[in-house]
Each structure stands twice: as C-alpha cells, then as structure tokens.
Motif scaffolding. Structure first.
Motif, mmCIF file in Angstrom:
data_model
loop_
_atom_site.group_PDB
_atom_site.id
_atom_site.type_symbol
_atom_site.label_atom_id
_atom_site.label_comp_id
_atom_site.label_asym_id
_atom_site.label_seq_id
_atom_site.Cartn_x
_atom_site.Cartn_y
_atom_site.Cartn_z
ATOM 1 N N PHE A 121 0.846 -1.020 -0.053
ATOM 2 C CA PHE A 121 -0.167 0.100 0.000
ATOM 3 C C PHE A 121 0.744 1.205 -0.079
ATOM 4 C CE2 PHE A 121 -2.126 -3.479 1.996
ATOM 5 C CZ PHE A 121 -3.558 -3.549 1.416
ATOM 6 N N TYR A 122 0.353 2.252 -0.800
ATOM 7 C CA TYR A 122 1.276 3.561 -0.789
ATOM 8 C C TYR A 122 0.095 4.256 -0.134
ATOM 9 C CZ TYR A 122 4.829 1.848 -3.969
ATOM 10 O OH TYR A 122 5.822 0.994 -4.618
ATOM 11 N N MET A 123 0.742 5.476 0.557
ATOM 12 C CA MET A 123 -0.156 6.509 0.848
ATOM 13 C C MET A 123 0.660 7.893 0.673
ATOM 14 S SD MET A 123 -2.757 6.966 4.185
ATOM 15 C CE MET A 123 -1.477 6.127 5.352
ATOM 16 N N VAL A 124 -0.051 8.967 0.395
ATOM 17 C CA VAL A 124 0.827 10.250 0.219
ATOM 18 C C VAL A 124 -0.251 11.183 0.818
ATOM 19 C CG1 VAL A 124 1.950 9.820 -1.805
ATOM 20 C CG2 VAL A 124 -0.360 10.426 -1.927
ATOM 21 N N ALA A 125 0.447 12.242 1.608
ATOM 22 C CA ALA A 125 -0.496 13.490 2.112
ATOM 23 C C ALA A 125 0.480 14.702 2.220
ATOM 24 C CB ALA A 125 -0.377 12.920 3.752
ATOM 25 N N THR A 126 -0.389 15.689 2.154
ATOM 26 C CA THR A 126 0.155 17.068 2.146
ATOM 27 C C THR A 126 0.820 17.343 3.652
ATOM 28 O OG1 THR A 126 -1.802 17.676 0.958
ATOM 29 C CG2 THR A 126 -0.510 19.454 1.801
ATOM 30 N N ASP A 127 2.066 17.618 3.445
ATOM 31 C CA ASP A 127 2.843 18.124 4.742
ATOM 32 C C ASP A 127 2.524 19.460 4.985
ATOM 33 O OD1 ASP A 127 4.793 18.478 6.487
ATOM 34 O OD2 ASP A 127 6.377 17.264 5.532
ATOM 35 N N MET A 128 1.587 19.544 5.596
ATOM 36 C CA MET A 128 1.170 21.182 5.960
ATOM 37 C C MET A 128 0.499 21.228 7.433
ATOM 38 S SD MET A 128 -1.589 23.050 3.885
ATOM 39 C CE MET A 128 -2.193 24.674 4.205
#
Length: 669
Positions: free
Chosen positions: A99-106
C-alpha cells in the motif's frame, strides 16, 4: 384404503428409509482474501492536533465507523516536517499486498500558502508505515525554490510507463499565478520522486484536489478535480495519463454546498462507483453512486460529530483478513460512554421510567464557558441516547445567571401534596397530578455578585423541560466561616435512615447543610464545614466534586484532589456516621480511582455513584481527560466513563481500575 394399497405403501416407505441420506456438506471457511469492507483514510480538522491520519471502516462504502476511538493511527510529528498532514490518499499496489499513501505536509494554522512538500508512506499491513518527505525548496533548489503550495498528492499506476505516478496541485510565488496539477514518478521503493515536476492538467484557473481512476468500460482515465472559479467538482478524460485531457461539461457533486476533496472508488461489486466529497462548509461528507462515471446519484450525507469529523480523505476496498487485522490493531472501546466532551457526570436511576440518566457539564469550550446542560438516557449503562438540552442558563430559562453552567446533580422525589404546595410558583409547568418530581441543582455565574452560585430547577420528567426557581439556593455568602473558594460542584443526598435531604458544595472547602421541606432552600443554621483534614495533592487534600452515598450503615464521602486539568486529578474518600460528618479517613485506604497513563487514561475524577435498584451492585461514573489533550487544554477536553465499584468485607472501597472497555452492558429484561 384397501389391503393391497396398504402393502404397496409400506414397501415404498421401507425402501425409502433404506436409502442413506445425502452426506451433509461441510461449510467452507470464509475466504480471508475476499473483499468485504472499505478503509477510509482522513484527517479531522484544521486544528494542528487533528491534522493527522485516521482510519474508519465500512461494510457498504457509505456508512463509516472510526477505528482507534477516532484517534490518529499515524502520528504526524513522526512523519512530517511540519508535524501535521492533510488530504491522505491511499492506494493498493499492483501486487495486491503493498500500500502507498501520500499526504500534504502542512500545518494549516501557518496559512494556506505555507506548505512546501509532501509525505510518502509505504506499508504491507496497513498498520506499520515507512515514510519519507519531499520538500520542494530544498529538493529543487533552483527551479522550484519558490513553491508555496503542494496540495493533495495522489498516486496511480501508469500502465504505459510501468511506474507509479504521483500527481498534486502546485503553485509558486514566481511562475504560477494559480494552482495547476503537476506530476512526477516515484522511485522503485517509494521514498522519493524522480525528475522534476511536469505539468499534467489545469482548467485555466485554480485547479486542485485531483483524483484519477481508470474505467475499464470506456478504457479512459477519469480525472476528477475541484475548479475554484466554478465552485464545484468537474471531470476530464484521457486515453493515457500524460495525454492532453478532455474537459467534460457539468458538475459532479449533487449539492449546492461548497465542496472539495473528491475521492472515487470502484465498489466491491465490480460494477458501480462510489463518489465522495467533503462538504467542508457544513461539516459533513456527501456520498454518491455511479454506474458509468457520467451520471451521479445522491446516496446520503454522512453524519459527522464528536470524534468522527472526517476531512478530505479517500477509501479503498479491503479484504476480510485486512479488516480483522485493522480491528485488532486499532480497537474501539466502549469508553467514553457519551459522545463529544462532557464532564462532572451525575447519574440517576428513575423509578418513574425504569431508565438511567446522566447529566453533565458541557465541555470543550474555552474557560469552561458552557452555558447549557444535556441529558442522556440508557437502559443498559453502555448505550446512551442524547435526550437534548434540558436547561440553558444563558437566556430566559434562568434569569439570575449568564453562563459557566457547571457540575450538576439531581434527585427524584415522589410528588406529594405537601411538596407540591411548596412549589406553587412552579406547578403550572407540571402535568396534572405528577407522580414524581426532579430537582436539578447546578452552579452558574451570577453577574450581580460576579461569583459562581448554585441554583435549582424542577421538572416532572427526568428529561425536562426544567424550570428554575428564580434565585440561587446557595450564594457566595453561604460559605462556612473561615473558608475561601467558589460555591460550585453541588451534590444532593437523601438520608435513607431519616428521610431528610442534604446539599453539599464547595471548591477548596466542602460544605454541607440540610434542605428545607421545599427542597428549594437550605436550613442555614445547619451549614457546616466538612472539609477533610490533612492530606496533600498526592493523597486526599480536598479540591472539589463532593459526592455522598449510603451503604450498610456507613455514609461515604467522595471528592476530587488536585486541579481539573492535572493528570494527578483523582478521587479519594472518607466515611462518617451521619450525613453531616465528621469525616474519618483511613490513611491506608482512601483512594477510589486514579489515572493509568500506560493505557492513555488521565485525570480520572469528579464522579457520581450509582446503586442498581434493590441490589448491592454499584458503579462509578466519572470523567477523564481526553488523551490527545493531556498536554494542551486538558481541563476542557474531558469525557465521561463508567466502571464497577466494589467493597471489601469491611466495607472499604476497593480502588477502581479505570478501563478502556467499561463493564458489560446490563441485561435488559
């Protein structure tokens, strides 16, 4: 029936009996790899403590229940440069098990143009995640050093390039006048991005929150995106991911509300699509269904409240084994028993209705500024129904107070003619010939004295409406001589030996007095100082929250020690031979309940006690500090819990171990 026919029938029956029954086929075990549920990844709000990744599960893709009691499953301060993340997108890889997950670093509190990169995460079990960050100004020091926004990254497998594409909205302070969707490919181990950002798509104005799916029916990639100028969600299609996208007419969303964060997922049935988007202005999610990604049918708005307030997330189907693994790793507990934030719980069993009720301070507002009281009902002490607001001290219901509605108590009394005669100013509000009356005592701020004082409201129903007596029953002047502190945290008690009623209150001191027959005033000549002597913050020094009950000839006095926001906030007790003391403390046995930090249980205090009707079975209802706020505003983020209360053979209270699950529900007969 003739004799011959009878013989034939007998032979048929005998022959059929001789035929062995078909062997019962054993049921095959459930397939652990069958897709049976949906995993929702999301964050909860714009507050820094809520900009973290949370999980929720659903069997149908539309109704979700949070895991881990709504708390984060990945701590942002361990993965992000800003220590906050938003907009998580999850993808099952081509191998079916990665599984890949990406998220806004904010951190949004720093401003909407404050984020400079993203977080990449990788897992094989949905529980443990490897992570890497990509910070654009330091990663691309020449060409993209002026990036001010890298929003809502997502990942999709590019079958032509045979790589995973990461696409996102990007804006700079020098070259882009509005947000556009760019892309890059991830490296083989999903720890970095290859090359530099490449333009993918924009609608001619701010284009954000892109989500791409491949539709086998038309062999097209479908890009869903938010177009800021159009105030909605639109769609574009292409044969290949890097082809020029063809924009389609019409909005996707089935609402006039402001929306963002669209997510599209192929349903488990393999035929339909689930379309979800964040109605961020009104605090809920909306779900739609489509069979062709052309027509979209509204399904429902998902209720969001308490600890489940999801923002901009995505869903994927998961297998039976994955669902079971997640439920085991991130279990939900039955504690707390009330939704949202509540404190200072008062529990009541009503002879009239046969139900249990909890009344509490409405928590979660700065400065303990709540001004109304809610009541919850239950038949099993675990499942509680919100019966609504039963008294508001800020308005016409209570004319002497303006706010700070705190720490109530209540008592049920049979409605005799004598008692009703004392309540002539209130009886017009009651039903004819009421069987029971409910006296609700509470503290609130009196602007005339600029102090906290105690009032009383009455109803003929445990859920109200309640009607205030018109003036405080205890004022600041009613402190015992030589004491200092506020007139708060009231408790009411009926002495089963004498039938008399008593009131207790105080902050920094414990006062007690006998009530008059009207139950609307106290016999001031009986006011006494009951403050337990000795002790310190680690032992039994009285702070607040007095509570009195009677068992087998002994009067038990309970109270809270230390500050309401302290992890050391705990409950102690002493005993007496009369309702007005004096109180004796056993230095070897005085603790009732205290925190368990190893289990994330803090600040267990300010309680009430419940005895089941006609049984020597007891429960303690108390509040604790929400573990996510123990280091920030702990005193106003409290939640209500319940556990069993037991005694040894000498009648001493056995210290309560606060639990995450609470007791088993009562069996409702």
């Amino acid at each position: 029936m003739n004799k011959k026919l009878k013989q034939v029938m007998a032979l048929l029956l005998a022959s059929s009996a001789a035929i062995p029954a078909a062997a019962e086929q054993p049921m095959s075990p459930p397939d652990p790899n069958e897709m049976v549920a949906y995993l929702f990844t999301y964050f909860n709000s714009n507050a820094p403590e809520d900009e973290q990744i949370c999980y929720a599960l659903s069997d149908d893709g539309y109704n979700f229940t949070p895991l881990n009691d709504g708390a984060p499953v990945i701590s942002s301060d361990t993965i992000a440069l800003t220590q906050c993340v938003r907009d998580p997108h999850i993808l099952r890889c081509q191998d079916g098990k990665t599984f890949y997950m990406v998220a806004t670093d904010m951190r949004s509190s720093l401003g909407w143009s404050s984020n400079r990169g993203m977080v990449l995460l990788k897992s094989t079990d949905l529980i443990h995640w490897q992570h890497a960050t990509v910070n654009f100004p330091t990663r691309y020091t020449k060409t993209w050093k002026n990036v001010i926004r890298v929003w809502a990254p997502e990942t999709i497998y590019d079958h032509q390039a045979k790589k995973y594409m990461v696409f996102y909205s990007l804006r700079t302070s020098d070259r882009d006048s509005y947000d556009k969707i760019y892309y890059q490919y991830a490296n083989a181990d999903f720890t970095d991005l290859e090359g530099e950002p490449q333009w993918l798509f924009d609608a001619g104005n701010a284009t954000i929150d892109g989500d791409i799916v491949f539709n086998e029916a038309d062999q097209l990639y479908h890009l869903f995106y938010k177009q800021e100028s159009g105030r909605g969600i639109y769609q574009a299609v292409a044969r290949q991911l890097t082809d020029r996208w063809q924009m389609l007419e019409g909005n996707v969303e089935q609402t006039k509300e402001a929306v963002e964060g669209v997510g599209v997922c192929k349903a488990i049935d393999g035929q339909s699509w689930i379309i979800m988007y964040d109605c961020y202005g009104n605090g809920h999610y909306q779900f739609c269904r489509s069979n062709d990604l052309k027509m979209f049918q509204f399904v429902q708005n998902t209720e969001t409240k308490g600890k489940f307030t999801p923002r901009h997330g995505t869903i994927i189907p998961i297998t039976r084994a994955e669902k079971q693994r997640l439920e085991l790793a991130f279990p939900n507990h039955r504690q707390p028993i009330l939704p949202d934030y509540h404190a200072d719980p008062e529990v009541l069993y009503s002879d009239k209705t046969g139900k249990y009720y909890i009344y509490s301070t409405t928590d979660g507002t700065p400065g303990w500024g709540g001004h109304d009281f809610s009541v919850f009902s239950s038949t099993n002490l675990i499942d509680w129904t919100d019966e609504g607001k039963m008294l508001d001290v800020k308005g016409d219901q209570v004319r002497w107070a303006t706010g700070n509605a705190w720490a109530p108590c209540i008592i049920e009394v049979k409605a005799s003619r004598t008692l009703l005669s004392h309540l002539s100013s209130l009886t017009s509000h009651f039903s004819p010939n009421p069987s029971h009356l409910y006296f609700f005592y509470y503290s609130a701020h009196n602007p005339q004295s600029n102090r906290k004082e105690i009032g009383v409201a009455v109803s003929d129903s445990p859920t109200g409406p309640f009607f205030d007596s018109g003036a405080p029953i205890i004022t600041d002047a009613d402190r015992p001589e030589g004491t200092r502190g506020q007139a708060i945290d009231v408790d009411v008690f009926r002495d089963p030996k004498s039938g008399k009623y008593y009131l207790y209150w105080g902050n920094g001191f414990m006062a007690g007095a006998e009530l008059n027959d009207d139950l609307l005033s106290v016999k001031k000549e009986t006011i006494v100082n009951l403050t337990p002597q000795g002790g310190n913050l680690q032992t039994w020094a009285f702070r607040e929250g007095a509570y009195v009950f009677y068992r087998k000839g002994t009067y038990y006095f309970l109270w809270s020690v230390d500050d309401t926001g302290s992890p050391n906030y705990h409950v102690c007790y002493g005993t007496a031979k009369s309702p007005l003391g004096p109180i004796t403390i056993d230095p070897e046995n005085y603790r009732v309940i205290e925190q368990r930090p190893d289990d994330g249980i803090y600040g267990t205090a300010h309680n009430s006690i419940l005895q089941l009707p006609k049984k020597d079975e007891w429960y303690i209802v108390y509040h604790r500090i929400n573990k996510n706020f123990i280091h920030r505003d702990p005193g106003i983020h409290r939640e209500v819990c319940i556990d069993r209360l037991t005694f040894d053979k000498k009648g001493r209270i056995i210290p309560v171990t606060p639990t995450l699950d609470g007791p088993s529900p009562l069996v409702v007969k």
